[in-house]
Design an enzyme around this catalytic site. Sequence first.
Site, PDB file in Angstrom:
ATOM      1  CG  HIS A  98      -1.729   1.388   1.570  1.00 12.95           C
ATOM      2  ND1 HIS A  98      -2.967   1.578   0.621  1.00 12.95           N
ATOM      3  CD2 HIS A  98      -1.525   2.378   2.252  1.00 12.95           C
ATOM      4  CE1 HIS A  98      -3.296   2.811   1.053  1.00 12.95           C
ATOM      5  NE2 HIS A  98      -2.199   3.326   2.130  1.00 12.95           N
ATOM      6  CD  GLU A  99       2.001   3.491   3.794  1.00 14.67           C
ATOM      7  OE1 GLU A  99       2.386   4.572   3.030  1.00 14.67           O
ATOM      8  OE2 GLU A  99       1.034   3.442   4.394  1.00 14.67           O
ATOM      9  CG  HIS A 102       0.733   6.493  -0.763  1.00 18.09           C
ATOM     10  ND1 HIS A 102      -0.444   6.968  -1.319  1.00 18.09           N
ATOM     11  CD2 HIS A 102       0.340   5.774   0.496  1.00 18.09           C
ATOM     12  CE1 HIS A 102      -1.420   6.498  -0.379  1.00 18.09           C
ATOM     13  NE2 HIS A 102      -0.984   6.323   0.628  1.00 18.09           N
ATOM     14  CG  HIS A 106       5.955  11.250  -5.825  1.00 18.17           C
ATOM     15  ND1 HIS A 106       7.180  11.343  -4.887  1.00 18.17           N
ATOM     16  CD2 HIS A 106       5.836  12.547  -6.081  1.00 18.17           C
ATOM     17  CE1 HIS A 106       7.823  12.441  -5.017  1.00 18.17           C
ATOM     18  NE2 HIS A 106       6.796  13.124  -5.771  1.00 18.17           N
TER      19      HIS A 106
END
Length: 232
Positions: A98-99, A102, A106
């Site tokens: 999940h991280e 991100h 980006h």
Amino acid sequence: MFGLGYWLIFGGFFVLSLIVQSVMNSHMSRYSKEFLPSGLTGREVAEKMLRENGIYDVRVTCIQGHLTDHYNPTDKTLNLSEEVYNGSSVASAAVAAHECGHAVQHAEAYYWLGLRSAMVPAVNIGGTLSTWVILAGLMLMSFLQATSIGYYVAIIGIVLFALTTLFAFVTLPVEFNASRRALNWLENSNLVTGSAHDHAKDALSWAARTYVVAALASLASLLYYISLVDRR
């Protein structure tokens, strides 16, 4: 200054938040005992997902705390809590992926992530000052009824608070999209299949619900502040 309605809203969402947080922690704890067949740790899952998405300038680090995992777009670090960084469970893989979602957002200049990042400075100010400015405006409205100074001060406070509410709703597509990217990658990489995939999805779904509750609580508070000023 704030009436019964405020405390009912605050108390109701506070209890709801505790319930959702408790269920999420329970599910995370359960899935942290379900180990990946591959034996990969959260750090290795993160590094693998980053590489397979062509991202080589993001550093994976270990930080203290429970569920303190986050991606920092400013210095391009993917910060995983110790239990996720070192763990080789379904929960660790889900959170790490999940991280990474991100980080992929980006790298791809995902619109909603860019908007959220751009809002951070204003939201920091709004989150700190809004309630106090609204309170000051209401007091001025009570003591200086012959002028509209208090009304305009209260409106400024409401605008500041509205920024934090908007930020909470902008966060939703960012979080849901990151989870979707994570689950698709985990499945395509055959790291979690069958029931393990369902459990990873369940863990991330409950984590997302905490953001939904926070956004709704912020909206309810904003509407209450607006009605309070309007009545005055």
